[in-house]
Design an enzyme around this catalytic site. Structure first.
Site, PDB file in Angstrom:
ATOM      1  N   ASP A  92       3.150  -4.374   7.964  1.00  0.00           N
ATOM      2  CA  ASP A  92       1.980  -3.805   7.940  1.00  0.00           C
ATOM      3  C   ASP A  92       0.889  -4.684   8.079  1.00  0.00           C
ATOM      4  OD1 ASP A  92      -0.148  -2.213   7.240  1.00  0.00           O
ATOM      5  OD2 ASP A  92       0.629  -1.783   5.157  1.00  0.00           O
TER       6      ASP A  92
ATOM      7  N   CYS B 156      -4.662   2.131  -3.755  1.00  0.00           N
ATOM      8  CA  CYS B 156      -3.570   2.762  -3.086  1.00  0.00           C
ATOM      9  C   CYS B 156      -2.057   1.820  -3.236  1.00  0.00           C
ATOM     10  CB  CYS B 156      -3.735   3.330  -1.607  1.00  0.00           C
ATOM     11  SG  CYS B 156      -4.890   4.582  -1.324  1.00  0.00           S
TER      12      CYS B 156
ATOM     13  N   GLN C  88      -4.269  -5.296   7.069  1.00  0.00           N
ATOM     14  CA  GLN C  88      -4.987  -6.323   6.516  1.00  0.00           C
ATOM     15  C   GLN C  88      -4.657  -7.786   7.236  1.00  0.00           C
ATOM     16  OE1 GLN C  88      -7.587  -5.486   4.651  1.00  0.00           O
ATOM     17  NE2 GLN C  88      -6.887  -3.325   4.352  1.00  0.00           N
TER      18      GLN C  88
ATOM     19  N   LYS D 109     -10.153  -0.771  10.519  1.00  0.00           N
ATOM     20  CA  LYS D 109     -10.205  -1.874   9.518  1.00  0.00           C
ATOM     21  C   LYS D 109     -10.707  -3.134  10.621  1.00  0.00           C
ATOM     22  CE  LYS D 109      -7.233   0.181   6.071  1.00  0.00           C
ATOM     23  NZ  LYS D 109      -7.856   0.440   5.127  1.00  0.00           N
TER      24      LYS D 109
ATOM     25  N   HIS E 187       0.829  -1.126   0.030  1.00  0.00           N
ATOM     26  CA  HIS E 187       0.081   0.128  -0.003  1.00  0.00           C
ATOM     27  C   HIS E 187       0.834   1.218  -0.178  1.00  0.00           C
ATOM     28  CE1 HIS E 187      -2.728   3.049   1.792  1.00  0.00           C
ATOM     29  NE2 HIS E 187      -3.941   2.153   1.457  1.00  0.00           N
TER      30      HIS E 187
HETATM   31  N1  PLP Z   1      -1.694  -0.866   4.689  1.00  0.00           N
HETATM   32  C1  PLP Z   1      -2.708  -1.498   3.967  1.00  0.00           C
HETATM   33  C2  PLP Z   1      -2.341  -2.894   3.658  1.00  0.00           C
HETATM   34  C3  PLP Z   1      -3.829  -0.946   3.708  1.00  0.00           C
HETATM   35  O1  PLP Z   1      -4.933  -1.715   3.336  1.00  0.00           O
HETATM   36  C4  PLP Z   1      -4.129   0.426   4.441  1.00  0.00           C
HETATM   37  C5  PLP Z   1      -5.540   0.966   4.203  1.00  0.00           C
HETATM   38  O2  PLP Z   1      -5.994   0.619   3.279  1.00  0.00           O
HETATM   39  C6  PLP Z   1      -3.133   1.182   4.923  1.00  0.00           C
HETATM   40  C7  PLP Z   1      -1.957   0.567   5.012  1.00  0.00           C
HETATM   41  C8  PLP Z   1      -3.430   2.351   5.430  1.00  0.00           C
HETATM   42  O3  PLP Z   1      -4.324   2.526   6.605  1.00  0.00           O
HETATM   43  P1  PLP Z   1      -4.944   3.761   7.182  1.00  0.00           P
HETATM   44  O4  PLP Z   1      -5.316   4.676   6.246  1.00  0.00           O
HETATM   45  O5  PLP Z   1      -6.086   3.610   8.084  1.00  0.00           O
HETATM   46  O6  PLP Z   1      -3.597   4.562   7.695  1.00  0.00           O
END
Ligand code: PLP
Length: 418
Positions: free
Chosen positions: A211, A376, A214, A237, A134
């Protein structure tokens, strides 16, 4: 038992209809149709227990934390710190002090890039990410590398969307200072072998950030078993409010990191003559009034998830994923993007002659909420040579009937664009 007690008591058997009653929004109708919510990778719906926890805090306990001697402040502080403990247990951290409350995964990655990265990455060094990250787990590292004269390396994937472990190992060297990789891809669903990847990174003295945005909504996570140095996720999430997220960090690494944001709450002593000394972690990284209600809501969400059981959730979602994937494979003109063996509940696809946004709009008219776009993850879209995909992402409150409705909706779209 009242409704709240019932929904956080361990569930004897998985009962999706009972679970759905805990999520009032799932009973909403949109565009005259029953809502079918399949945009869980973007954000999840919230159970009543989370809403009640926020209501209780704001109606009975609201006070600022850590600084008050009065009872309400003490209660709010207790609830906030209790929430930290809950998150620590949920991730199996060694102690609550390894849990930093932040705004979300994005802020947590930025904090590590700033606090750890700027101390340890220099000219000629390398940071490794994967092709499926992401943007939140790419851009902070790109900026760091540009600033420090370091190089960002990218661990490649195969056409199924699986990380190529040998190639990743080949990228590691004494120059590698940080590896930052997603536990599960938001755009493909791929689950990465983060435990093995961490062990490989450690052989070269690099630290590992996972990270988990997910990861935590779909499987049980044990940071000590993974062995990672940092793990980040976003509350929203994981069925919790927006604006609250978590950085887990090994205590010695957090202790060695300088503050990022400064101000109230993160100091030990401030003096015009002698300067400022800083609080211990985790408070050193929680400048200003934090999202107290958010942390309390996150603890309620974790209690809810624990009552069902992360392993039960993983098994149920896996069954749904297989069910819908098999049906979609039969729809003519559809190409699935992301067919890894190890996946969480994400199905991404493109369709001949139809733009993902048009597909998303037609499905919306059927009451089906999916996401269409680059998720993203533009470098990943470039790898697949597509501008965007349609993504249906699952949670434990989704049903087989909803999977059938999705497939019927997609078949309708196919008729339009044939
Ligand atoms: N990392 C992953 C794999 C994501 O799916 C997301 C959001 O879709 C993020 C990071 C960023 O999350 P946030 O926008 O809640 O900071």
């Amino acid at each position: 038992m009242n409704a709240i007690e019932e929904s956080v008591a361990p569930m004897a058997t998985f009962d999706v209809e009972r679970i759905r009653r805990d999520f009032p929004v799932l009973q909403e109708r949109v565009r005259g149709k029953e809502l079918i919510y399949l945009d869980n990778a973007a954000t999840t719906q919230k159970p009543l227990t989370v809403a009640y926890a926020l209501q209780h805090y704001y109606t009975s306990e609201n006070a600022n934390i850590h600084r008050g001697v009065h009872l309400l402040s003490q209660q709010a502080t207790f609830s906030y710190e209790r929430a930290r403990g809950r998150v620590g247990q949920f991730l199996n951290a060694a102690e609550p002090g390894e849990i930093v409350f932040l705004r979300g995964a994005t802020e947590a990655v930025n904090l590590v890039a700033h606090g750890y990265g700027r101390q340890h990455v220099g000219p000629g060094d390398e940071v490794i990410v994967s092709q499926m990250e992401h943007h939140s787990n790419i851009v902070p590292w790109q900026v760091l590398c540009e600033e420090k004269g370091a190089t960002l390396r990218v661990a490649p994937i195969n056409d199924a969307g699986e990380l190529l472990l040998e190639e990743y190992e080949g990228l590691l060297s004494e120059r590698t200072k940080i590896v930052a990789v997603t536990h599960a891809s938001n755009a493909l669903g791929t689950v990465n072998p983060v435990q093995e990847m961490t062990a490989m990174a450690h052989k070269f003295g690099a630290v590992m950030l996972v990270d988990g945005a997910q990861g935590v909504p779909h499987m049980s996570v044990d940071v000590r078993e993974i062995g990672c140095d940092f793990y980040v996720f976003s509350g929203h999430k994981l069925f919790a409010p927006t604006g609250i997220g978590v950085l887990y960090g090994k205590k010695d690494l957090l202790n060695a990191m300088p503050p990022w944001e400064t101000g109230g709450g993160m100091i030990q002593r401030v003096s015009f003559e002698q300067g400022t000394t800083y609080a211990d972690v985790p408070m050193r990284f929680e400048a200003g009034t934090p999202h107290i209600a958010g942390a309390i809501g996150l603890a309620a969400a974790i209690d809810y998830v624990n009552a069902i059981g992360p392993a039960v959730i993983a098994e149920y979602e896996d069954e749904l994923l297989r069910y819908v994937t098999e049906q979609l494979e039969d729809v003519e003109g559809i190409t699935l993007i992301g067919t890894a063996k190890e996946k969480v509940g994400v199905v991404s696809f493109v369709m001949d002659d139809a733009h993902p946004h048009d597909i998303g709009t037609i499905l919306d008219a059927e009451g089906i909420a999916v996401r269409a776009g680059h998720h993203c993850a533009q470098p990943l879209m470039q790898f697949y040579n597509v501008p965007a995909t349609v993504r249906a992402s699952l949670a434990f409150y989704n049903t087989r009937a909803e999977m059938d409705a999705l497939v019927t909706g997609i078949r309708k779209v196919r008729e339009v664009f044939k």
